[in-house]
Design a protein around this motif. Structure first.
Motif, PDB file in Angstrom:
ATOM      1  N   GLU A  28      32.316  89.866  79.252  1.00 33.09           N
ATOM      2  CA  GLU A  28      31.752  90.996  78.324  1.00 33.09           C
ATOM      3  C   GLU A  28      31.531  90.402  76.776  1.00 33.09           C
ATOM      4  N   GLU A  62      34.130  97.237  68.045  1.00 32.45           N
ATOM      5  CA  GLU A  62      32.885  97.123  69.395  1.00 32.45           C
ATOM      6  C   GLU A  62      34.057  96.046  70.219  1.00 32.45           C
ATOM      7  N   ALA A  65      36.823  97.796  71.913  1.00 31.82           N
ATOM      8  CA  ALA A  65      35.613  98.558  73.618  1.00 31.82           C
ATOM      9  C   ALA A  65      34.903  97.266  74.396  1.00 31.82           C
ATOM     10  N   ARG A  66      34.931  96.086  74.146  1.00 31.99           N
ATOM     11  CA  ARG A  66      34.347  95.041  75.172  1.00 31.99           C
ATOM     12  C   ARG A  66      35.880  94.562  75.807  1.00 31.99           C
ATOM     13  N   GLU A  68      38.627  96.630  76.080  1.00 31.77           N
ATOM     14  CA  GLU A  68      38.785  97.452  77.161  1.00 31.77           C
ATOM     15  C   GLU A  68      37.826  97.305  79.026  1.00 31.77           C
ATOM     16  N   ARG A  69      36.380  97.340  78.356  1.00 28.34           N
ATOM     17  CA  ARG A  69      35.699  97.148  79.849  1.00 28.34           C
ATOM     18  C   ARG A  69      36.022  95.805  80.526  1.00 28.34           C
ATOM     19  N   ALA A  70      36.664  94.747  80.109  1.00 27.56           N
ATOM     20  CA  ALA A  70      37.401  93.597  80.574  1.00 27.56           C
ATOM     21  C   ALA A  70      38.218  94.336  81.315  1.00 27.56           C
ATOM     22  N   TRP A  71      39.347  94.934  80.440  1.00 26.90           N
ATOM     23  CA  TRP A  71      40.704  95.172  81.463  1.00 26.90           C
ATOM     24  C   TRP A  71      40.166  96.334  82.596  1.00 26.90           C
ATOM     25  N   GLN A  72      39.758  97.129  82.346  1.00 26.63           N
ATOM     26  CA  GLN A  72      38.917  97.726  83.724  1.00 26.63           C
ATOM     27  C   GLN A  72      38.914  97.165  84.421  1.00 26.63           C
ATOM     28  N   THR A  73      37.167  95.430  84.288  1.00 23.97           N
ATOM     29  CA  THR A  73      37.455  94.907  85.408  1.00 23.97           C
ATOM     30  C   THR A  73      38.053  94.448  86.336  1.00 23.97           C
TER      31      THR A  73
END
Length: 80
Positions: A28, A62, A65-66, A68-73
């Protein structure tokens, strides 16, 4: 909310592995240092150290947020 210093420490829920999160975070475009790099004995694999000392507030937003996207992945698991 940190009261000073250059870093903030975090612990992932459920004993998740910060090193596994790091691989997703790099994908990310953001990184951190796994907490295990700072333990002489008995490292806690769920900890991570985030730097904020030379970062603008909007870049921190930012970066989170990135992360968080990594955590969701990571939580979604491998794609089949």
């Amino acid at each position: 909310m940190p009261h000073g210093g250059f870093f903030v420490w975090a612990r992932l829920p459920g004993g998740a592995d910060a090193t596994a999160l790091l691989a997703a975070a790099v994908g990310e475009g953001v990184s951190f240092v796994p907490g295990t790099d700072f333990y002489a004995t008995g490292p806690d694999p769920s900890t991570l150290r985030l730097s904020f000392s030379c970062t603008r507030a909007e870049d921190i937003v930012e970066g989170v947020a990135r992360l968080e996207r990594a955590w969701q992945t990571l939580r979604a698991g491998p794609r089949s």
